[in-house]
Design an enzyme around this catalytic site. Structure first.
Site, short mmCIF file in Angstrom:
data_model
loop_
_atom_site.label_atom_id
_atom_site.label_comp_id
_atom_site.label_asym_id
_atom_site.label_seq_id
_atom_site.Cartn_x
_atom_site.Cartn_y
_atom_site.Cartn_z
N THR A 15 0.82 -1.21 0.00
CA THR A 15 0.00 0.00 0.00
C THR A 15 0.85 1.26 0.00
O THR A 15 2.04 1.24 0.33
CB THR A 15 -0.93 0.02 1.23
OG1 THR A 15 -0.16 0.07 2.42
CG2 THR A 15 -1.84 -1.18 1.24
N ASP A 16 0.20 2.36 -0.37
CA ASP A 16 0.85 3.66 -0.33
C ASP A 16 0.55 4.34 1.00
O ASP A 16 -0.04 3.74 1.90
CB ASP A 16 0.44 4.51 -1.53
CG ASP A 16 -1.06 4.79 -1.58
OD1 ASP A 16 -1.75 4.64 -0.55
OD2 ASP A 16 -1.54 5.17 -2.66
N GLN A 17 0.90 5.62 1.11
CA GLN A 17 0.71 6.34 2.36
C GLN A 17 -0.75 6.48 2.76
O GLN A 17 -1.07 6.67 3.92
CB GLN A 17 1.32 7.73 2.23
CG GLN A 17 2.13 8.13 3.42
CD GLN A 17 2.88 9.43 3.17
OE1 GLN A 17 2.83 10.01 2.10
NE2 GLN A 17 3.56 9.88 4.19
N VAL A 20 -3.89 2.58 0.47
CA VAL A 20 -4.49 2.04 -0.75
C VAL A 20 -3.41 1.23 -1.49
O VAL A 20 -2.25 1.63 -1.55
CB VAL A 20 -5.01 3.19 -1.65
CG1 VAL A 20 -5.44 2.68 -3.01
CG2 VAL A 20 -6.14 3.92 -0.95
#
Length: 144
Positions: A15-17, A20
């Protein structure tokens, strides 16, 4: 038409920050789906590679519909969209844990000799794979 199903537990590293799933990870999930459907058909990529044959991606498309988030599970559905004895196109649909479509995609592959990258005929080199792909590929819709 056979549809393979592979459940993915979303890991934090995917996931990203924002929590997601990062877009490139869907391509990895597509590969997991592809490997899974090949195993569902009774084959293994590794066996093909032992014979000096690899199957590179020659085209890939992904259309993102809804995010998948950390802590959820995703379901990858994979099928043989098209097959002509040389090229294989796999279709994908990835679903969120709640059943919404997260991604629709496809990848097209050819088989080549690993040492020369010369294309080979799946029909001739792997006749049992050929028969299975013919049997389980998506059939055209009949129109009257």
């Amino acid at each position: 038409m056979l549809v393979g199903k592979k459940e993915i537990e979303v890991r934090y590293a995917e996931t990203d920050q924002m929590g997601v799933v990062y877009h490139a990870n869907y391509l990895v999930w597509m590969e997991l789906g592809r490997t899974s459907i090949i195993e569902d058909l009774g084959f293994k990529y590794a066996d093909m590679e032992k014979e000096g044959v690899i199957s590179p991606v020659i085209d890939i498309q992904a259309s993102y519909k809804k995010p998948v988030r950390y802590g959820e599970k995703a379901m990858v559905h994979t099928w043989i969209e098209e097959y002509d004895g040389f090229r294989v196109t796999y279709g994908y649909e990835i679903f969120t844990e709640s059943g919404d479509t997260a991604l629709k995609g496809m990848s097209q592959h050819v088989c080549v000799m690993q040492d020369t990258f010369r294309p080979i005929s799946i029909r001739k080199k792997f006749p049992i794979w050929h028969e299975a792909y013919e049997k389980h590929k998506k059939q055209p819709v009949a129109t009257e």
